[in-house]
Structures are given as C-alpha cells and as structure tokens.
Design an enzyme around this catalytic site. Sequence first.
Site, PDB file in Angstrom:
ATOM      1  N   TRP A   1       0.629  -0.014  -5.641  1.00 57.34           N
ATOM      2  CA  TRP A   1      -0.545   1.049  -5.899  1.00 57.34           C
ATOM      3  C   TRP A   1      -1.409   0.669  -7.156  1.00 57.34           C
ATOM      4  O   TRP A   1      -2.694   1.097  -7.033  1.00 57.34           O
ATOM      5  CB  TRP A   1       0.077   2.120  -6.580  1.00 57.34           C
ATOM      6  CG  TRP A   1       0.925   1.886  -7.810  1.00 57.34           C
ATOM      7  CD1 TRP A   1       2.368   1.634  -7.675  1.00 57.34           C
ATOM      8  CD2 TRP A   1       0.750   1.546  -9.045  1.00 57.34           C
ATOM      9  NE1 TRP A   1       2.996   1.070  -8.768  1.00 57.34           N
ATOM     10  CE2 TRP A   1       1.861   1.063  -9.876  1.00 57.34           C
ATOM     11  CE3 TRP A   1      -0.518   1.026  -9.786  1.00 57.34           C
ATOM     12  CZ2 TRP A   1       1.950   0.484 -11.333  1.00 57.34           C
ATOM     13  CZ3 TRP A   1      -0.609   1.033 -11.098  1.00 57.34           C
ATOM     14  CH2 TRP A   1       0.612   0.670 -11.813  1.00 57.34           C
ATOM     15  N   ASN A   2      -1.683  -0.651  -7.555  1.00 58.70           N
ATOM     16  CA  ASN A   2      -2.385  -1.151  -8.550  1.00 58.70           C
ATOM     17  C   ASN A   2      -3.630  -1.369  -7.955  1.00 58.70           C
ATOM     18  O   ASN A   2      -4.777  -1.289  -8.689  1.00 58.70           O
ATOM     19  CB  ASN A   2      -1.736  -2.031  -9.692  1.00 58.70           C
ATOM     20  CG  ASN A   2      -1.481  -3.262  -9.144  1.00 58.70           C
ATOM     21  OD1 ASN A   2      -1.160  -3.520  -8.010  1.00 58.70           O
ATOM     22  ND2 ASN A   2      -1.396  -4.191  -9.998  1.00 58.70           N
TER      23      ASN A   2
ATOM     24  N   ARG B   1      -6.335  -8.150   1.109  1.00 61.96           N
ATOM     25  CA  ARG B   1      -5.720  -9.763   0.844  1.00 61.96           C
ATOM     26  C   ARG B   1      -4.761 -10.239   2.013  1.00 61.96           C
ATOM     27  O   ARG B   1      -4.623 -11.421   2.050  1.00 61.96           O
ATOM     28  CB  ARG B   1      -5.286  -9.835  -0.577  1.00 61.96           C
ATOM     29  CG  ARG B   1      -5.127 -11.202  -1.146  1.00 61.96           C
ATOM     30  CD  ARG B   1      -5.133 -11.235  -2.582  1.00 61.96           C
ATOM     31  NE  ARG B   1      -3.687 -11.091  -2.890  1.00 61.96           N
ATOM     32  CZ  ARG B   1      -3.259 -11.032  -4.293  1.00 61.96           C
ATOM     33  NH1 ARG B   1      -3.866 -11.167  -5.364  1.00 61.96           N
ATOM     34  NH2 ARG B   1      -2.093 -10.654  -4.492  1.00 61.96           N
TER      35      ARG B   1
ATOM     36  N   PRO C   1       1.283   0.945   2.821  1.00 64.08           N
ATOM     37  CA  PRO C   1       0.931   0.991   1.433  1.00 64.08           C
ATOM     38  C   PRO C   1       1.755   1.653   0.452  1.00 64.08           C
ATOM     39  O   PRO C   1       2.719   2.584   1.174  1.00 64.08           O
ATOM     40  CB  PRO C   1      -0.386   1.477   1.449  1.00 64.08           C
ATOM     41  CG  PRO C   1      -0.183   2.356   2.794  1.00 64.08           C
ATOM     42  CD  PRO C   1       0.655   1.947   3.580  1.00 64.08           C
TER      43      PRO C   1
ATOM     44  N   GLY D   1       4.372  -6.800  -4.858  1.00 61.62           N
ATOM     45  CA  GLY D   1       5.296  -5.689  -5.669  1.00 61.62           C
ATOM     46  C   GLY D   1       5.831  -6.449  -6.770  1.00 61.62           C
ATOM     47  O   GLY D   1       5.872  -7.618  -7.217  1.00 61.62           O
TER      48      GLY D   1
ATOM     49  N   GLU E   1       4.324 -11.988  -3.399  1.00 56.96           N
ATOM     50  CA  GLU E   1       3.550 -12.037  -4.498  1.00 56.96           C
ATOM     51  C   GLU E   1       4.132 -10.863  -5.552  1.00 56.96           C
ATOM     52  O   GLU E   1       3.985  -9.774  -5.561  1.00 56.96           O
ATOM     53  CB  GLU E   1       2.011 -11.525  -4.398  1.00 56.96           C
ATOM     54  CG  GLU E   1       1.453 -12.231  -3.221  1.00 56.96           C
ATOM     55  CD  GLU E   1       1.024 -13.745  -3.949  1.00 56.96           C
ATOM     56  OE1 GLU E   1       0.959 -13.941  -5.270  1.00 56.96           O
ATOM     57  OE2 GLU E   1       0.411 -14.744  -2.840  1.00 56.96           O
ATOM     58  N   LEU E   2       4.878 -11.569  -6.725  1.00 59.26           N
ATOM     59  CA  LEU E   2       5.504 -10.620  -7.375  1.00 59.26           C
ATOM     60  C   LEU E   2       4.995 -10.449  -8.918  1.00 59.26           C
ATOM     61  O   LEU E   2       3.789 -10.724  -9.049  1.00 59.26           O
ATOM     62  CB  LEU E   2       7.013 -11.145  -7.550  1.00 59.26           C
ATOM     63  CG  LEU E   2       7.567 -11.480  -6.053  1.00 59.26           C
ATOM     64  CD1 LEU E   2       9.081 -11.937  -5.991  1.00 59.26           C
ATOM     65  CD2 LEU E   2       7.594 -10.089  -5.220  1.00 59.26           C
TER      66      LEU E   2
ATOM     67  N   ARG F   1      -8.536  -5.215 -17.746  1.00 62.15           N
ATOM     68  CA  ARG F   1      -8.938  -4.872 -16.347  1.00 62.15           C
ATOM     69  C   ARG F   1      -7.818  -3.594 -15.699  1.00 62.15           C
ATOM     70  O   ARG F   1      -6.668  -3.985 -15.949  1.00 62.15           O
ATOM     71  CB  ARG F   1      -9.259  -5.869 -15.603  1.00 62.15           C
ATOM     72  CG  ARG F   1      -9.737  -5.726 -14.117  1.00 62.15           C
ATOM     73  CD  ARG F   1     -10.042  -7.151 -13.694  1.00 62.15           C
ATOM     74  NE  ARG F   1      -9.017  -8.246 -13.206  1.00 62.15           N
ATOM     75  CZ  ARG F   1      -8.646  -8.167 -12.280  1.00 62.15           C
ATOM     76  NH1 ARG F   1      -8.988  -7.719 -11.194  1.00 62.15           N
ATOM     77  NH2 ARG F   1      -7.407  -8.960 -12.024  1.00 62.15           N
TER      78      ARG F   1
ATOM     79  N   GLU G   1      -2.301 -16.384  -1.500  1.00 54.49           N
ATOM     80  CA  GLU G   1      -2.998 -15.709  -0.608  1.00 54.49           C
ATOM     81  C   GLU G   1      -4.371 -16.225  -1.092  1.00 54.49           C
ATOM     82  O   GLU G   1      -4.733 -16.472  -2.317  1.00 54.49           O
ATOM     83  CB  GLU G   1      -2.698 -14.110  -0.992  1.00 54.49           C
ATOM     84  CG  GLU G   1      -1.451 -13.561  -0.538  1.00 54.49           C
ATOM     85  CD  GLU G   1      -1.391 -12.193  -0.701  1.00 54.49           C
ATOM     86  OE1 GLU G   1      -1.608 -11.480  -1.727  1.00 54.49           O
ATOM     87  OE2 GLU G   1      -0.659 -11.657   0.325  1.00 54.49           O
TER      88      GLU G   1
HETATM   89  P1  NAP Z   1       7.010  -2.006  -5.994  1.00 55.40           P
HETATM   90  O1  NAP Z   1       7.863  -0.838  -6.728  1.00 55.40           O
HETATM   91  O2  NAP Z   1       7.941  -3.264  -5.993  1.00 55.40           O
HETATM   92  O3  NAP Z   1       6.392  -1.506  -4.811  1.00 55.40           O
HETATM   93  C1  NAP Z   1       5.592  -2.157  -4.196  1.00 55.40           C
HETATM   94  C2  NAP Z   1       5.744  -1.721  -2.693  1.00 55.40           C
HETATM   95  O4  NAP Z   1       7.058  -1.963  -1.951  1.00 55.40           O
HETATM   96  C3  NAP Z   1       5.246  -0.353  -2.398  1.00 55.40           C
HETATM   97  O5  NAP Z   1       4.547  -0.034  -1.240  1.00 55.40           O
HETATM   98  C4  NAP Z   1       6.891   0.419  -2.546  1.00 55.40           C
HETATM   99  O6  NAP Z   1       6.723   1.525  -1.654  1.00 55.40           O
HETATM  100  C5  NAP Z   1       7.346  -0.608  -1.455  1.00 55.40           C
HETATM  101  N1  NAP Z   1       8.993  -0.718  -1.543  1.00 55.40           N
HETATM  102  C6  NAP Z   1       9.808  -0.253  -2.889  1.00 55.40           C
HETATM  103  N2  NAP Z   1      11.139  -0.390  -2.625  1.00 55.40           N
HETATM  104  C7  NAP Z   1      11.121  -0.929  -1.114  1.00 55.40           C
HETATM  105  C8  NAP Z   1      12.196  -1.301  -0.369  1.00 55.40           C
HETATM  106  N3  NAP Z   1      13.450  -1.264  -0.762  1.00 55.40           N
HETATM  107  N4  NAP Z   1      11.892  -1.982   0.991  1.00 55.40           N
HETATM  108  C9  NAP Z   1      10.672  -2.144   1.168  1.00 55.40           C
HETATM  109  N5  NAP Z   1       9.481  -1.563   0.373  1.00 55.40           N
HETATM  110  C10 NAP Z   1       9.877  -1.042  -0.857  1.00 55.40           C
HETATM  111  O7  NAP Z   1       5.677  -2.292  -7.005  1.00 55.40           O
HETATM  112  P2  NAP Z   1       4.789  -1.343  -7.718  1.00 55.40           P
HETATM  113  O8  NAP Z   1       5.400  -0.623  -8.706  1.00 55.40           O
HETATM  114  O9  NAP Z   1       4.083  -0.533  -6.607  1.00 55.40           O
HETATM  115  O10 NAP Z   1       3.732  -2.397  -8.178  1.00 55.40           O
HETATM  116  C11 NAP Z   1       4.029  -3.055  -9.501  1.00 55.40           C
HETATM  117  C12 NAP Z   1       4.386  -4.400  -9.353  1.00 55.40           C
HETATM  118  O11 NAP Z   1       3.864  -5.208  -8.334  1.00 55.40           O
HETATM  119  C13 NAP Z   1       4.067  -5.339 -10.484  1.00 55.40           C
HETATM  120  O12 NAP Z   1       5.504  -5.937 -10.759  1.00 55.40           O
HETATM  121  C14 NAP Z   1       3.226  -6.339 -10.468  1.00 55.40           C
HETATM  122  O13 NAP Z   1       3.160  -7.269 -11.234  1.00 55.40           O
HETATM  123  C15 NAP Z   1       3.392  -6.573  -8.775  1.00 55.40           C
HETATM  124  N6  NAP Z   1       2.156  -7.092  -8.280  1.00 55.40           N
HETATM  125  C16 NAP Z   1       2.041  -8.245  -7.988  1.00 55.40           C
HETATM  126  C17 NAP Z   1       0.899  -8.641  -7.564  1.00 55.40           C
HETATM  127  C18 NAP Z   1       0.733 -10.318  -7.019  1.00 55.40           C
HETATM  128  O14 NAP Z   1      -0.115 -10.618  -6.610  1.00 55.40           O
HETATM  129  N7  NAP Z   1       1.734 -11.229  -7.622  1.00 55.40           N
HETATM  130  C19 NAP Z   1      -0.240  -8.050  -7.386  1.00 55.40           C
HETATM  131  C20 NAP Z   1      -0.139  -6.743  -7.737  1.00 55.40           C
HETATM  132  C21 NAP Z   1       0.988  -6.110  -8.243  1.00 55.40           C
HETATM  133  P3  NAP Z   1       6.607   3.113  -2.576  1.00 55.40           P
HETATM  134  O15 NAP Z   1       5.373   3.137  -3.075  1.00 55.40           O
HETATM  135  O16 NAP Z   1       7.051   3.910  -1.326  1.00 55.40           O
HETATM  136  O17 NAP Z   1       7.836   3.019  -3.500  1.00 55.40           O
END
Ligand code: NAP
Length: 495
Positions: free
Chosen positions: A167-168, A176, A192, A245, A267-268, A295, A475
């Site tokens: 979501w961020n 990307r 998404p 995520g 990308e974690l 940011r 990416e």
């Molecule tokens: P998240 O909880 O891991 O969720 C990311 C995505 O995965 C969402 O679309 C979520 O859906 C989905 N998801 C959750 N559980 C799942 C499962 N069991 N199977 C399949 N999909 C699943 O992360 P977030 O809170 O949205 O984002 C924040 C994290 O992303 C942070 O750790 C951040 O560092 C990381 N991030 C990394 C990068 C990078 O490029 N390295 C860039 C941006 C963000 P729902 O929304 O429906 O739960």
Amino acid sequence: MNLPPNALWIDQDDYDVRGFSHGLYIDGRWRPSSDGRVIGVVDPSSGSVIAAVPDATLDDALAAVDAAAKAATAWRETAPRKRSEILRRCFELMVERSETLAMLISLENGKALRDARGEVAYAAEFFRWNAEEAVRITGEFGTAPSGTNRIVVDYEPIGICVLITPWNFPAAMATRKIAPALAAGCTVILKPASETPLTAYALAALYSEAGVPAGVVNVLTTTSPGPLTSAMLADPRVRKLSFTGSTGVGRTLLGEAAKHVVSCSMELGGNAPFVVFDDADLDAALDGAMIAKMRNAGEACTAANRIYVQSGIHDAFADGLRERMAALKVGPGMSADTECGPMITRKAVDKIDRLVKDAVGRGAKVLCGGSIPEEEGFFYPPTVLSQVSPDADMAHEEIFGPVAPITRFETEAEAVMHANNTEYGLAAYIYTRDVARGLRVASRIEAGMIGLNRGLMSDPAAPFGGVKQSGLGREGGQHHGIAEFMEAKYIAVTF
Ligand code: NAP
C-alpha cells in the site's frame, strides 16, 4: 460489509474519481466479485470508509488466470515496437492524469499531495523507461568451445505473472512490475494491497485506453490473498511471482512458489542505516536525512530507519534535525500545505508508539514528538530521538513512520558494524566529503543500494533491490527489471 456490490463512491465531492474504477478488472471488463462481497476503503486521515471495491473469490482469481492465458500468445507475438508504443502511451496518459491520480493516492494512502505527485511522476517513468527497453532486448550468438556448433541464446517472455504489491506506493509498485512484464511480452494478474486498491483500478482503466489488449493486465482485490495466490501459483500456466511487501509474507510466498517451482522476484523489507561522518556537509546531510526519513512520512522500504552520527558533528546534526522535523506541517494528505500525512492504519500508529516507548525505556531522549496526538485519523507526529541504544527494537524492526532515531559513533569501523547489524540489506545512506571513504564504506555495507551524499536513490534507470532478508532480484535498471520476466532459451545449431 454492508455496501452495494460493484460500487465505488467517494463521499468528497471535490475529488471525482468515479470515472476510473468499477470493479475487478478481468479480461478487459469490469465486474463484481462472484459472490458480490466488497472491501471498504478507508481514508486514513479520518478513519472513515470512503469507497468499496469487490472482494475477489477463488473463481475470480482463476478467471483472471484464464484471461491472462487467453491473451498470452497474441501479446508475446506483438512486435516489440508496438508493445513499446503502447507502454509509451501509458506513460503519456499517466502524465496527463497526474493530478487526479495523485489525489486518489493521497486519499486512500494518506500521503501528502506533494509526495503523491512525486510518486505519480516516478510511477509513470517505469512506462517510459520500459517503452525504451522493450525494443532493446537482445540475444547472444557464439561458437561452442569445441568448434562443433554455434550457440544461440534467445530471451523469451517467462509466461503468466502474478504481481502482488503493497500500500505504501500504490502506483509505483504496480508500474515497476507491470511495465517490464509487458515489455518482455508477459501477461499479468495484479493483486494490489487491500488498503489502496483505487489507484490500481484507476491505472487499469488507463492501460486499456492506451491500447493494452484485454487480458494482458488483470487486476483483482481480495481479503483472502493467501488462498487466492496459492490457487494461482498452482496453475501450471503461471510461471512468475513478483512480490513487493514485508519479509514475513515474502517468506511464506517463497514457500508456496517452491511447491510449483515458480520463478520469484522478492522486494522485501528494509532497515536502512543513514551514516553521517564528521566531515559531511551538515546542511546537505540534514536535507538528505529529511528526504530519506520523511518521504511518504517514513512509510518507505528505503526510509532511513537508523541514523548514526559521528561524535564531532553529532550535536549540530541532532539540533538541526529536531528543528526541521518539528517544523513539519502534519495534516490530511489532501490539504495543500500538509508535509506529513497520517499513517496507513491505527495498527501502524500503535506499532510506532510501541517502538518509541521501547527506545525511551532503554535510555533514548525525545527531542521532539514522541506521542500519539488526540485527534481523529491515524496520525503520529514527526519525532526525533537521540541516544538510541543499538539494542532498541527500532534498530532491528522497520519503524515505517516519521521517527528518526539517532545513535552516536566514533570510528568508521564502528559505523560499518552498526550499519550491518541487521538481517535486512535494502538501502543505506552515507554522508562524507571524502569520496574515497564514501566508496570504501559503500563497499563494506551489505545493501543493494547506497545513497552517497544523496537521500534519494530510486530511479527506473537503476537496479532497485536488496540483499539478505530484503529480497531476491532487481526492478528497473538496464535489462535487470525486464530480465526478471524473461527466460533464456539456448539453441545449439550446426550448419
Ligand atoms: P505486506 O503485509 O507484506 O503486504 C503486501 C501485499 O501482500 C499486499 O497486497 C497484501 O495483501 C499481500 N499479502 C499479504 N499476505 C499475503 C499472503 N499470505 N499471500 C499473498 N499475498 C499476501 O506488506 P505491506 O504492509 O503492504 O507493505 C509494507 C512492507 O512492504 C514493508 O515491509 C516494506 O519495507 C515493504 N516494501 C518493500 C519494497 C521494496 O521494494 N523492497 C517497496 C515497498 C514496500 P493485503 O493488503 O490484502 O493484506
């Protein structure tokens, strides 16, 4: 939820986004979920539900795989120049619609409009960059060492891709992935984040207008991401999972993908160190820290999560950062003068509060901010902490909020030791006027990306990604991003 199926409404008359989003986007058509259920979308600045999108079922997910499969052959056989022109048109339409898209991002994510505008510009660039890359995919031709034959290597689209985004950065994390996948000749299903689905649907409408054929991009939202992703990965036509995520979910998905030997890009999470040496330009370091920390109000994987400052410059830096952070205007993302919007959820605010309390309990001093304000919405104030113990939880977990924890250090070796004292390895920042030291420290820090006298490194033309628990693959960049969506095919030729 008790909301009309297949509905999207925005209860704020000023922001007319209704033309964009109608439902699940499968095979070029908008549709409700097969059981009619919906997901409420919340405005983080008020906590109220502002819209609803369909909650996809297993049947919907498999319909999306069918649509992507049906469109796959024609798309992979579309001339690269044609694919390139369609991607270029996506870029142009995003630029034309940038203000509306920025408002939509700000509305559902909460980020300040200026950050949202920056995101749209960044997200659009992935289309321009990959439009240019699409016509530059080359192969290899050589002679086998034995001399008996020639070696031809061709790069082919990997197949149907499942893309999952957080979501961020609701626009940029989608483009990307989508732009290089389409450039490579793949068809995709995007899932998404549930918190920010509106931007993804708005972009889906734009792709079709740009000429992306039906079924090439499919978008679905769901509250059951685990079961739906497992079902899609179990379909043998799906050959790629590209996920952005958290590291925890990434690990789970790697396990799921392993069952079917599906290629993964991950990308974690991050835990970026921001290292300031005595000889740094103080103002430049403060400017860089504000960008790297603030940011998106700190809700970025590359956000400076730990700030290490050498003794000689420490007090001046801490004072300067406190002054700048305390001066930031906090408010709803959509307000023109807001510099720091709300966090995404109440849960995110509670996590930040826990991390701050833990650090203070271990001896940190609060220079500004430091407590949850009593107002509606998911706000946390810009906060600076000094004397943060390396044992504090926030030194090891992503804060994902507007909190800048400062720790003093004495020597270069100590700075490197602190920087590497984490399971993550996404980004790091170094400020010094000594270029030799900057490059030396950059080579010793375990991270995929380094900002050397820069607080921002994201660029579609450079490979984005991490090491250690921050992920697998890259990416963007020259060939890196597209390569994640291609397979090499070797042909041994005798003639
Ligand atoms: P998240 O909880 O891991 O969720 C990311 C995505 O995965 C969402 O679309 C979520 O859906 C989905 N998801 C959750 N559980 C799942 C499962 N069991 N199977 C399949 N999909 C699943 O992360 P977030 O809170 O949205 O984002 C924040 C994290 O992303 C942070 O750790 C951040 O560092 C990381 N991030 C990394 C990068 C990078 O490029 N390295 C860039 C941006 C963000 P729902 O929304 O429906 O739960």
